[in-house]
Design a protein around this motif. Structure first.
Motif, PDB file in Angstrom:
ATOM      1  N   THR A 179      -1.786  -9.902  -3.510  1.00  0.00           N
ATOM      2  CA  THR A 179      -1.222  -9.379  -4.753  1.00  0.00           C
ATOM      3  C   THR A 179      -0.954  -7.879  -4.629  1.00  0.00           C
ATOM      4  N   ALA A 180       0.267  -7.467  -5.001  1.00  0.00           N
ATOM      5  CA  ALA A 180       0.627  -6.051  -4.995  1.00  0.00           C
ATOM      6  C   ALA A 180       0.139  -5.427  -6.298  1.00  0.00           C
ATOM      7  N   VAL A 181      -0.582  -4.322  -6.200  1.00  0.00           N
ATOM      8  CA  VAL A 181      -1.123  -3.627  -7.370  1.00  0.00           C
ATOM      9  C   VAL A 181      -0.882  -2.131  -7.224  1.00  0.00           C
ATOM     10  N   ASP A 182      -1.067  -1.403  -8.320  1.00  0.00           N
ATOM     11  CA  ASP A 182      -1.096   0.058  -8.268  1.00  0.00           C
ATOM     12  C   ASP A 182      -2.551   0.475  -8.383  1.00  0.00           C
ATOM     13  N   VAL A 183      -3.042   1.235  -7.413  1.00  0.00           N
ATOM     14  CA  VAL A 183      -4.412   1.736  -7.470  1.00  0.00           C
ATOM     15  C   VAL A 183      -4.353   3.157  -8.014  1.00  0.00           C
ATOM     16  N   LEU A 184      -5.171   3.425  -9.024  1.00  0.00           N
ATOM     17  CA  LEU A 184      -5.202   4.741  -9.675  1.00  0.00           C
ATOM     18  C   LEU A 184      -6.171   5.655  -8.952  1.00  0.00           C
ATOM     19  N   PHE A 185      -5.739   6.878  -8.722  1.00  0.00           N
ATOM     20  CA  PHE A 185      -6.592   7.879  -8.087  1.00  0.00           C
ATOM     21  C   PHE A 185      -6.740   9.057  -9.037  1.00  0.00           C
ATOM     22  N   VAL A 186      -7.983   9.442  -9.286  1.00  0.00           N
ATOM     23  CA  VAL A 186      -8.289  10.599 -10.120  1.00  0.00           C
ATOM     24  C   VAL A 186      -9.017  11.593  -9.228  1.00  0.00           C
ATOM     25  N   SER A 187      -8.453  12.768  -9.087  1.00  0.00           N
ATOM     26  CA  SER A 187      -9.019  13.808  -8.215  1.00  0.00           C
ATOM     27  C   SER A 187      -9.262  13.272  -6.805  1.00  0.00           C
ATOM     28  N   GLY A 188      -8.334  12.459  -6.287  1.00  0.00           N
ATOM     29  CA  GLY A 188      -8.440  11.937  -4.939  1.00  0.00           C
ATOM     30  C   GLY A 188      -9.373  10.754  -4.763  1.00  0.00           C
ATOM     31  N   ARG A 189     -10.013  10.325  -5.858  1.00  0.00           N
ATOM     32  CA  ARG A 189     -10.951   9.194  -5.803  1.00  0.00           C
ATOM     33  C   ARG A 189     -10.348   7.980  -6.483  1.00  0.00           C
TER      34      ARG A 189
ATOM     35  N   GLN B 174      -0.847   7.254  -8.680  1.00  0.00           N
ATOM     36  CA  GLN B 174      -0.859   5.820  -8.441  1.00  0.00           C
ATOM     37  C   GLN B 174      -0.277   5.562  -7.063  1.00  0.00           C
ATOM     38  N   HIS B 175      -0.945   4.686  -6.308  1.00  0.00           N
ATOM     39  CA  HIS B 175      -0.464   4.302  -4.982  1.00  0.00           C
ATOM     40  C   HIS B 175      -0.248   2.800  -4.960  1.00  0.00           C
ATOM     41  N   ALA B 176       0.909   2.380  -4.413  1.00  0.00           N
ATOM     42  CA  ALA B 176       1.180   0.947  -4.267  1.00  0.00           C
ATOM     43  C   ALA B 176       0.281   0.410  -3.162  1.00  0.00           C
ATOM     44  N   MET B 177      -0.515  -0.600  -3.508  1.00  0.00           N
ATOM     45  CA  MET B 177      -1.431  -1.191  -2.527  1.00  0.00           C
ATOM     46  C   MET B 177      -1.391  -2.704  -2.664  1.00  0.00           C
TER      47      MET B 177
ATOM     48  N   PHE C 168      -8.541  -3.221  -0.551  1.00  0.00           N
ATOM     49  CA  PHE C 168      -7.113  -2.998  -0.766  1.00  0.00           C
ATOM     50  C   PHE C 168      -6.537  -2.239   0.421  1.00  0.00           C
ATOM     51  N   MET C 169      -5.241  -2.463   0.691  1.00  0.00           N
ATOM     52  CA  MET C 169      -4.563  -1.770   1.786  1.00  0.00           C
ATOM     53  C   MET C 169      -3.368  -1.004   1.226  1.00  0.00           C
ATOM     54  N   ASP C 170      -3.272   0.263   1.604  1.00  0.00           N
ATOM     55  CA  ASP C 170      -2.116   1.080   1.231  1.00  0.00           C
ATOM     56  C   ASP C 170      -0.915   0.553   2.014  1.00  0.00           C
ATOM     57  N   THR C 171       0.156   0.172   1.306  1.00  0.00           N
ATOM     58  CA  THR C 171       1.305  -0.448   1.967  1.00  0.00           C
ATOM     59  C   THR C 171       2.151   0.558   2.746  1.00  0.00           C
ATOM     60  N   SER C 172       1.938   1.863   2.544  1.00  0.00           N
ATOM     61  CA  SER C 172       2.734   2.848   3.279  1.00  0.00           C
ATOM     62  C   SER C 172       2.089   3.266   4.591  1.00  0.00           C
ATOM     63  N   ASN C 173       0.746   3.350   4.641  1.00  0.00           N
ATOM     64  CA  ASN C 173       0.095   3.818   5.875  1.00  0.00           C
ATOM     65  C   ASN C 173      -0.982   2.857   6.401  1.00  0.00           C
ATOM     66  N   TYR C 174      -1.144   1.725   5.771  1.00  0.00           N
ATOM     67  CA  TYR C 174      -2.075   0.666   6.189  1.00  0.00           C
ATOM     68  C   TYR C 174      -3.550   1.053   6.130  1.00  0.00           C
ATOM     69  N   GLU C 175      -3.873   2.140   5.433  1.00  0.00           N
ATOM     70  CA  GLU C 175      -5.274   2.498   5.237  1.00  0.00           C
ATOM     71  C   GLU C 175      -5.906   1.520   4.259  1.00  0.00           C
ATOM     72  N   GLN C 176      -7.186   1.214   4.481  1.00  0.00           N
ATOM     73  CA  GLN C 176      -7.883   0.289   3.596  1.00  0.00           C
ATOM     74  C   GLN C 176      -8.960   1.029   2.809  1.00  0.00           C
ATOM     75  N   ILE C 177      -9.128   0.607   1.551  1.00  0.00           N
ATOM     76  CA  ILE C 177     -10.192   1.159   0.714  1.00  0.00           C
ATOM     77  C   ILE C 177     -10.929  -0.001   0.053  1.00  0.00           C
ATOM     78  N   GLN C 178     -12.167   0.259  -0.343  1.00  0.00           N
ATOM     79  CA  GLN C 178     -12.961  -0.737  -1.062  1.00  0.00           C
ATOM     80  C   GLN C 178     -13.238  -0.214  -2.460  1.00  0.00           C
ATOM     81  N   LEU C 179     -13.126  -1.119  -3.451  1.00  0.00           N
ATOM     82  CA  LEU C 179     -13.428  -0.750  -4.832  1.00  0.00           C
ATOM     83  C   LEU C 179     -14.513  -1.659  -5.380  1.00  0.00           C
TER      84      LEU C 179
END
Length: 188
Positions: free
Chosen positions: A110-120, A68-71, A83-94
């Motif tokens: 809104t702060a959320v936890d994004v779930l990653f399974v096998s890096g995805r 889980q990553h805080a985003m 979504f933006m990763d709050t630690s490195n400012y990388e953005q992803i689309q879901l």
């Protein structure tokens, strides 16, 4: 480490047949005869498919191997959620299929936890409570605060919930994201 079937709750991440799933609904059943069991609906975190699964009382489950990553939810672009990763400012689309009904709890920032399974990226976990504004509901009634009569209300994100009769359009409410239920009015 394993999880007992009596600890099943909404949002629990488990591994079934080597695939990670999240519990979206559960019901504990204790029949008159026989052993108790838990009836669940689980969502495949890789494909988004939803299946029904029943677990006997005392059955052991394996926790899912996920990260889980805080985003922070930034905005919606077309039908994709950014979504933006709050630690490195990388953005992803879901895609909306990965977010499901949790999209109704997402406001910009809104702060959320994004779930990653096998890096995805495989889904989001919103905060337990969110504050949303009522955009549509029937007019309120004064004085009827003792009964537990409810009326439908539409929130700013499109979420439909039941609220007490005294709630009016334009009010701000605290909503429980685990159940989708009204908690209280919020003074701003």
């Amino acid at each position: 480490m394993s999880i007992d079937s009596s600890d099943i709750k909404k949002g629990l991440k488990i591994q079934l047949d080597g695939v990670p799933f999240t519990v979206i609904e559960f019901q504990f059943v204790k029949p008159g005869k026989g052993t108790a069991f838990t009836r669940t609906r689980v969502k495949n975190l890789m494909t988004g498919a939803v299946i029904d699964r029943t677990f006997r009382s005392g059955e052991k489950l394996t926790p899912a191997d996920i990260e889980q990553h805080a985003m922070q939810f930034l905005y919606k672009e077309g039908d994709m959620f950014v979504f933006m990763d709050t630690s490195n400012y990388e953005q992803i689309q879901l895609a909306p299929e990965l977010i499901g009904d949790d999209q109704y709890y997402l406001l910009e920032g809104t702060a959320v936890d994004v779930l990653f399974v096998s890096g995805r990226a495989a889904g989001v976990t919103p905060p337990t409570f969110v504050i949303l504004k009522v955009v549509e509901t029937e007019p309120g009634f004064k004085g009827d605060t003792t009964s537990n009569v409810q009326k439908p209300a539409k929130m700013e994100t499109g979420l439909q919930i039941s609220v007490p009769l005294f709630i009016e359009q334009g009010e701000t409410l605290r909503v429980d994201t685990r159940t989708g239920a009204y908690v209280e009015r919020v003074k701003k």
